[in-house]
Design a protein around this motif. Structure first.
Motif, PDB file in Angstrom:
ATOM      1  N   GLN A   1      28.142  50.457  51.630  1.00 16.86           N
ATOM      2  CA  GLN A   1      27.328  49.721  50.674  1.00 16.86           C
ATOM      3  C   GLN A   1      28.207  49.064  49.620  1.00 16.86           C
ATOM      4  O   GLN A   1      29.314  49.509  49.343  1.00 16.86           O
ATOM      5  N   VAL A   2      27.687  47.993  49.085  1.00 18.03           N
ATOM      6  CA  VAL A   2      28.372  47.249  48.029  1.00 18.03           C
ATOM      7  C   VAL A   2      27.488  47.275  46.793  1.00 18.03           C
ATOM      8  O   VAL A   2      26.288  47.034  46.874  1.00 18.03           O
ATOM      9  N   GLN A   3      28.085  47.574  45.674  1.00 16.81           N
ATOM     10  CA  GLN A   3      27.351  47.544  44.415  1.00 16.81           C
ATOM     11  C   GLN A   3      27.865  46.374  43.580  1.00 16.81           C
ATOM     12  O   GLN A   3      29.080  46.157  43.476  1.00 16.81           O
ATOM     13  N   LEU A   4      26.921  45.654  42.997  1.00 27.43           N
ATOM     14  CA  LEU A   4      27.255  44.508  42.147  1.00 27.43           C
ATOM     15  C   LEU A   4      26.607  44.713  40.784  1.00 27.43           C
ATOM     16  O   LEU A   4      25.414  45.026  40.713  1.00 27.43           O
ATOM     17  N   VAL A   5      27.375  44.522  39.747  1.00 25.98           N
ATOM     18  CA  VAL A   5      26.863  44.689  38.391  1.00 25.98           C
ATOM     19  C   VAL A   5      27.203  43.456  37.577  1.00 25.98           C
ATOM     20  O   VAL A   5      28.388  43.136  37.389  1.00 25.98           O
ATOM     21  N   GLU A   6      26.167  42.789  37.073  1.00 20.97           N
ATOM     22  CA  GLU A   6      26.351  41.596  36.254  1.00 20.97           C
ATOM     23  C   GLU A   6      26.429  41.969  34.782  1.00 20.97           C
ATOM     24  O   GLU A   6      25.860  42.969  34.349  1.00 20.97           O
ATOM     25  N   SER A   7      27.110  41.139  34.028  1.00 23.39           N
ATOM     26  CA  SER A   7      27.173  41.289  32.581  1.00 23.39           C
ATOM     27  C   SER A   7      27.440  39.931  31.960  1.00 23.39           C
ATOM     28  O   SER A   7      27.786  38.975  32.666  1.00 23.39           O
ATOM     29  N   GLY A   8      27.264  39.852  30.646  1.00 19.64           N
ATOM     30  CA  GLY A   8      27.587  38.624  29.942  1.00 19.64           C
ATOM     31  C   GLY A   8      26.401  37.777  29.545  1.00 19.64           C
ATOM     32  O   GLY A   8      26.568  36.750  28.883  1.00 19.64           O
ATOM     33  N   CYS A  22      30.571  39.448  37.260  1.00 20.38           N
ATOM     34  CA  CYS A  22      29.990  40.301  38.296  1.00 20.38           C
ATOM     35  C   CYS A  22      31.089  41.202  38.821  1.00 20.38           C
ATOM     36  O   CYS A  22      32.093  40.722  39.355  1.00 20.38           O
ATOM     37  N   ALA A  23      30.898  42.503  38.652  1.00 22.86           N
ATOM     38  CA  ALA A  23      31.869  43.483  39.123  1.00 22.86           C
ATOM     39  C   ALA A  23      31.375  44.089  40.431  1.00 22.86           C
ATOM     40  O   ALA A  23      30.247  44.586  40.503  1.00 22.86           O
ATOM     41  N   ALA A  24      32.236  44.060  41.432  1.00 29.57           N
ATOM     42  CA  ALA A  24      31.891  44.601  42.746  1.00 29.57           C
ATOM     43  C   ALA A  24      32.576  45.941  42.961  1.00 29.57           C
ATOM     44  O   ALA A  24      33.717  46.153  42.546  1.00 29.57           O
ATOM     45  N   SER A  25      31.877  46.849  43.600  1.00 25.22           N
ATOM     46  CA  SER A  25      32.451  48.149  43.931  1.00 25.22           C
ATOM     47  C   SER A  25      31.847  48.646  45.239  1.00 25.22           C
ATOM     48  O   SER A  25      30.932  48.034  45.785  1.00 25.22           O
ATOM     49  N   ASN A  74      39.833  38.242  43.487  1.00 23.08           N
ATOM     50  CA  ASN A  74      39.673  39.253  44.524  1.00 23.08           C
ATOM     51  C   ASN A  74      40.432  40.536  44.209  1.00 23.08           C
ATOM     52  O   ASN A  74      40.004  41.624  44.573  1.00 23.08           O
ATOM     53  N   ALA A  75      41.542  40.416  43.536  1.00 20.57           N
ATOM     54  CA  ALA A  75      42.318  41.609  43.185  1.00 20.57           C
ATOM     55  C   ALA A  75      41.536  42.512  42.246  1.00 20.57           C
ATOM     56  O   ALA A  75      41.629  43.743  42.329  1.00 20.57           O
ATOM     57  N   LYS A  76      40.761  41.900  41.364  1.00 20.64           N
ATOM     58  CA  LYS A  76      39.962  42.673  40.404  1.00 20.64           C
ATOM     59  C   LYS A  76      38.541  42.900  40.892  1.00 20.64           C
ATOM     60  O   LYS A  76      37.768  43.583  40.220  1.00 20.64           O
ATOM     61  N   LYS A  77      38.185  42.317  42.027  1.00 24.99           N
ATOM     62  CA  LYS A  77      36.835  42.416  42.574  1.00 24.99           C
ATOM     63  C   LYS A  77      35.806  41.904  41.567  1.00 24.99           C
ATOM     64  O   LYS A  77      34.781  42.532  41.313  1.00 24.99           O
ATOM     65  N   MET A  78      36.118  40.745  41.020  1.00 25.38           N
ATOM     66  CA  MET A  78      35.258  40.149  40.008  1.00 25.38           C
ATOM     67  C   MET A  78      34.885  38.726  40.412  1.00 25.38           C
ATOM     68  O   MET A  78      35.675  38.005  41.029  1.00 25.38           O
ATOM     69  N   TYR A 114      22.449  36.189  51.901  1.00 24.93           N
ATOM     70  CA  TYR A 114      23.152  37.157  51.072  1.00 24.93           C
ATOM     71  C   TYR A 114      22.638  38.570  51.318  1.00 24.93           C
ATOM     72  O   TYR A 114      21.427  38.801  51.418  1.00 24.93           O
ATOM     73  N   ASP A 115      23.593  39.489  51.430  1.00 24.81           N
ATOM     74  CA  ASP A 115      23.269  40.843  51.846  1.00 24.81           C
ATOM     75  C   ASP A 115      23.175  41.847  50.700  1.00 24.81           C
ATOM     76  O   ASP A 115      22.476  42.848  50.799  1.00 24.81           O
ATOM     77  N   TYR A 116      23.907  41.598  49.649  1.00 25.91           N
ATOM     78  CA  TYR A 116      23.955  42.545  48.527  1.00 25.91           C
ATOM     79  C   TYR A 116      23.661  41.804  47.228  1.00 25.91           C
ATOM     80  O   TYR A 116      24.136  40.677  47.033  1.00 25.91           O
ATOM     81  N   TRP A 117      22.919  42.479  46.354  1.00 28.78           N
ATOM     82  CA  TRP A 117      22.471  41.853  45.112  1.00 28.78           C
ATOM     83  C   TRP A 117      22.681  42.797  43.940  1.00 28.78           C
ATOM     84  O   TRP A 117      22.547  44.018  44.060  1.00 28.78           O
ATOM     85  N   GLY A 118      22.984  42.191  42.797  1.00 25.97           N
ATOM     86  CA  GLY A 118      23.017  42.944  41.565  1.00 25.97           C
ATOM     87  C   GLY A 118      21.631  43.032  40.951  1.00 25.97           C
ATOM     88  O   GLY A 118      20.660  42.499  41.495  1.00 25.97           O
ATOM     89  N   GLN A 119      21.545  43.709  39.805  1.00 25.16           N
ATOM     90  CA  GLN A 119      20.262  43.905  39.138  1.00 25.16           C
ATOM     91  C   GLN A 119      19.883  42.725  38.243  1.00 25.16           C
ATOM     92  O   GLN A 119      18.722  42.613  37.831  1.00 25.16           O
TER      93      GLN A 119
END
Length: 127
Positions: A1-8, A22-25, A74-78, A114-119
């Motif tokens: 699974q991929v988690q996406l978290v938006e901010s800003g 958007c931070a991916a983990s 990509n290095a920061k997954k952002m 798109y397969d994964y979404w943030g909140q």
């Protein structure tokens, strides 16, 4: 699974700027195309920006072209969305999304691709 978290997100005046992040983990992959969508009250979710896995290709609808810029690290997954010259009609909840590579579409614009979404993060532009 991929988690996406938006901010800003936040409140800004007409003509102002915001930078969304958007931070991916999780089981992320730098091969995913990334996109930003938005949804205003009473409206369908719409595509506002997309970027290929390498960052070499971007795509915007006419409504934001020249005002919004998507980028990724990509290095920061952002993934980032720089929004300038904001208008009241840009008010919406903004979502980050990741697309597993399929076919030849480098930067999909369809929500179904798109397969994964943030909140989501709220952006409000006051007049």
């Amino acid at each position: 699974q991929v988690q996406l978290v938006e901010s800003g997100g936040g409140l800004v005046q007409t003509g102002g700027s915001l930078r969304l992040s958007c931070a991916a983990s999780g089981r992320t992959s730098s091969s995913y195309a990334m996109g930003w969508f938005r949804q205003a009250p009473g409206k369908e979710r719409e595509f506002v920006a997309g970027i290929s896995w390498s960052g070499g290709t971007t795509y915007y609808p006419d409504s934001v072209k020249g005002r919004f810029t998507i980028s990724r690290d990509n290095a920061k997954k952002m993934v980032y969305l720089q929004m300038n010259s904001l208008k009241p009609e840009d008010t919406a909840v903004y979502y980050c999304a990741a697309a597993v590579p399929r076919g030849r579409t480098v930067v999909p614009s369809s929500e179904s691709a798109y397969d994964y979404w943030g909140q989501g993060t709220q952006v409000t532009v006051s007049s």
